[in-house]
Design an enzyme around this catalytic site. Structure first.
Site, PDB file in Angstrom:
ATOM      1  N   ASN A  15       0.839  -1.214   0.000  1.00 24.65           N
ATOM      2  CA  ASN A  15       0.000   0.000   0.000  1.00 24.65           C
ATOM      3  C   ASN A  15       0.869   1.258   0.000  1.00 24.65           C
ATOM      4  O   ASN A  15       0.534   2.255  -0.626  1.00 24.65           O
ATOM      5  CB  ASN A  15      -0.952  -0.029   1.189  1.00 24.65           C
ATOM      6  CG  ASN A  15      -2.052  -1.052   0.967  1.00 24.65           C
ATOM      7  OD1 ASN A  15      -2.934  -0.846   0.156  1.00 24.65           O
ATOM      8  ND2 ASN A  15      -1.969  -2.171   1.667  1.00 24.65           N
ATOM      9  N   ILE A  91      -2.195  -0.723  17.257  1.00 24.62           N
ATOM     10  CA  ILE A  91      -3.251   0.259  17.538  1.00 24.62           C
ATOM     11  C   ILE A  91      -2.568   1.538  18.024  1.00 24.62           C
ATOM     12  O   ILE A  91      -1.671   1.476  18.878  1.00 24.62           O
ATOM     13  CB  ILE A  91      -4.198  -0.291  18.629  1.00 24.62           C
ATOM     14  CG1 ILE A  91      -4.977  -1.493  18.058  1.00 24.62           C
ATOM     15  CG2 ILE A  91      -5.162   0.791  19.099  1.00 24.62           C
ATOM     16  CD1 ILE A  91      -5.782  -2.244  19.087  1.00 24.62           C
ATOM     17  N   ASN A 106      -6.407   5.569   8.035  1.00 26.74           N
ATOM     18  CA  ASN A 106      -6.051   4.155   8.091  1.00 26.74           C
ATOM     19  C   ASN A 106      -6.754   3.391   6.978  1.00 26.74           C
ATOM     20  O   ASN A 106      -7.900   3.686   6.637  1.00 26.74           O
ATOM     21  CB  ASN A 106      -6.472   3.562   9.446  1.00 26.74           C
ATOM     22  CG  ASN A 106      -6.173   2.066   9.560  1.00 26.74           C
ATOM     23  OD1 ASN A 106      -5.076   1.620   9.265  1.00 26.74           O
ATOM     24  ND2 ASN A 106      -7.172   1.286   9.959  1.00 26.74           N
ATOM     25  N   HIS A 108      -8.247  -0.211   6.113  1.00 29.96           N
ATOM     26  CA  HIS A 108      -8.641  -1.456   6.790  1.00 29.96           C
ATOM     27  C   HIS A 108      -9.364  -2.357   5.797  1.00 29.96           C
ATOM     28  O   HIS A 108     -10.321  -1.901   5.149  1.00 29.96           O
ATOM     29  CB  HIS A 108      -9.550  -1.145   7.990  1.00 29.96           C
ATOM     30  CG  HIS A 108      -9.924  -2.369   8.771  1.00 29.96           C
ATOM     31  ND1 HIS A 108      -8.971  -3.150   9.399  1.00 29.96           N
ATOM     32  CD2 HIS A 108     -11.116  -2.941   9.016  1.00 29.96           C
ATOM     33  CE1 HIS A 108      -9.593  -4.172   9.984  1.00 29.96           C
ATOM     34  NE2 HIS A 108     -10.881  -4.061   9.766  1.00 29.96           N
ATOM     35  N   ASP A 148     -10.440   0.848  14.075  1.00 34.48           N
ATOM     36  CA  ASP A 148     -11.018   0.649  12.737  1.00 34.48           C
ATOM     37  C   ASP A 148     -12.419   1.247  12.624  1.00 34.48           C
ATOM     38  O   ASP A 148     -13.267   0.723  11.902  1.00 34.48           O
ATOM     39  CB  ASP A 148     -11.022  -0.849  12.390  1.00 34.48           C
ATOM     40  CG  ASP A 148      -9.596  -1.367  12.244  1.00 34.48           C
ATOM     41  OD1 ASP A 148      -9.365  -2.533  12.589  1.00 34.48           O
ATOM     42  OD2 ASP A 148      -8.715  -0.579  11.833  1.00 34.48           O
TER      43      ASP A 148
HETATM   44  C1  GRF Z   1      -3.058  -5.401   3.915  1.00 35.15           C
HETATM   45  O1  GRF Z   1      -4.173  -6.295   3.820  1.00 35.15           O
HETATM   46  C2  GRF Z   1      -3.373  -4.274   4.858  1.00 35.15           C
HETATM   47  O2  GRF Z   1      -4.682  -3.772   4.763  1.00 35.15           O
HETATM   48  C3  GRF Z   1      -3.172  -4.970   6.159  1.00 35.15           C
HETATM   49  O3  GRF Z   1      -1.906  -5.578   5.965  1.00 35.15           O
HETATM   50  C4  GRF Z   1      -1.897  -6.092   4.607  1.00 35.15           C
HETATM   51  C5  GRF Z   1      -0.559  -5.828   3.964  1.00 35.15           C
HETATM   52  O4  GRF Z   1      -0.445  -4.454   3.742  1.00 35.15           O
HETATM   53  N1  GRF Z   1      -3.243  -4.099   7.277  1.00 35.15           N
HETATM   54  P1  GRF Z   1       0.921  -3.882   3.042  1.00 35.15           P
HETATM   55  O5  GRF Z   1       1.190  -4.764   1.824  1.00 35.15           O
HETATM   56  O6  GRF Z   1       2.028  -4.013   4.079  1.00 35.15           O
HETATM   57  O7  GRF Z   1       0.618  -2.455   2.682  1.00 35.15           O
END
Ligand code: GRF
Length: 193
Positions: A15, A91, A106, A108, A148
């Protein structure tokens, strides 16, 4: 005005990568000014390094209140306009949130109020296999003290298929996440402008 994003990560950083690419390609009026991870081995740190973005590691070695205050100091040093929790697995409490009022969002991987907390993708998948759930989703929301929860900035439904492999659902969910994280941050920046 190019907004300064500080992105908090714990793992793969896919992300974070979606945000870096969106900024790079001019799809988001922002730049990632800093990355903070609670895990020194997070691949997300390599993505930050590749992109020339400064990063800091803040392992959880303190009681949570003290940790949150120290984390806020680390994040503040990158002078964020917006703090983005992207694959961040801890958290964040009041000692952190009060430092960036109304400026923490965030991602989620569930629908508002549906599956708060960890492992939301696997829990949705299991509920589908048990015949209890037909769809899940992804949302980007403003972070408030309740986990969340908070005002939703972007949300997308993801249908569940009985008999689908977990890995297949995860891949479909991450595709939606990578689009929604950009949409949600853009909306947050619009609200702050
Ligand atoms: C994703 O599903 C994210 O929403 C969750 O961790 C997973 C990996 O996220 N919290 P990333 O590839 O590290 O951004």
């Amino acid at each position: 005005m190019i907004a300064r994003l500080v992105v908090l990560v714990s793992g793969n950083g896919s992300n974070l990568q979606a945000l870096l690419d969106a900024c790079d390609e001019g799809r988001l009026p922002a730049r990632v000014a800093g990355v903070v991870s609670n895990r020194p081995t997070a691949f997300a740190l390599q993505r930050a390094n590749q992109a020339g973005v400064p990063a800091a590691v803040q392992p959880l070695h303190l009681p949570r209140e003290a940790y949150d205050a120290q984390l806020a100091d680390t994040v503040a040093r990158f002078r964020p306009d917006l703090v983005v929790l992207a694959g961040w697995m801890l958290i964040v409490g009041a000692a952190f949130l009060q430092r960036f009022p109304g400026r923490v969002v965030n991602l989620h991987p569930a629908l508002p109020g549906a599956l708060p907390g960890k492992d939301a993708i696997r829990r949705a998948w299991q509920a589908c296999q048990d015949g209890q759930l037909q769809h899940t989703g992804v949302m980007v929301h403003e972070v408030v003290l309740e986990v969340d929860a908070g005002p939703v900035l972007a949300v997308e439904l993801v249908p569940l298929h009985a008999g689908e492999a977990l890995e297949s659902l995860e891949a479909r969910m991450h595709q939606v996440e990578h689009r929604l994280i950009v949409q949600g941050v853009a909306e947050a920046l619009r609200k702050l402008a």
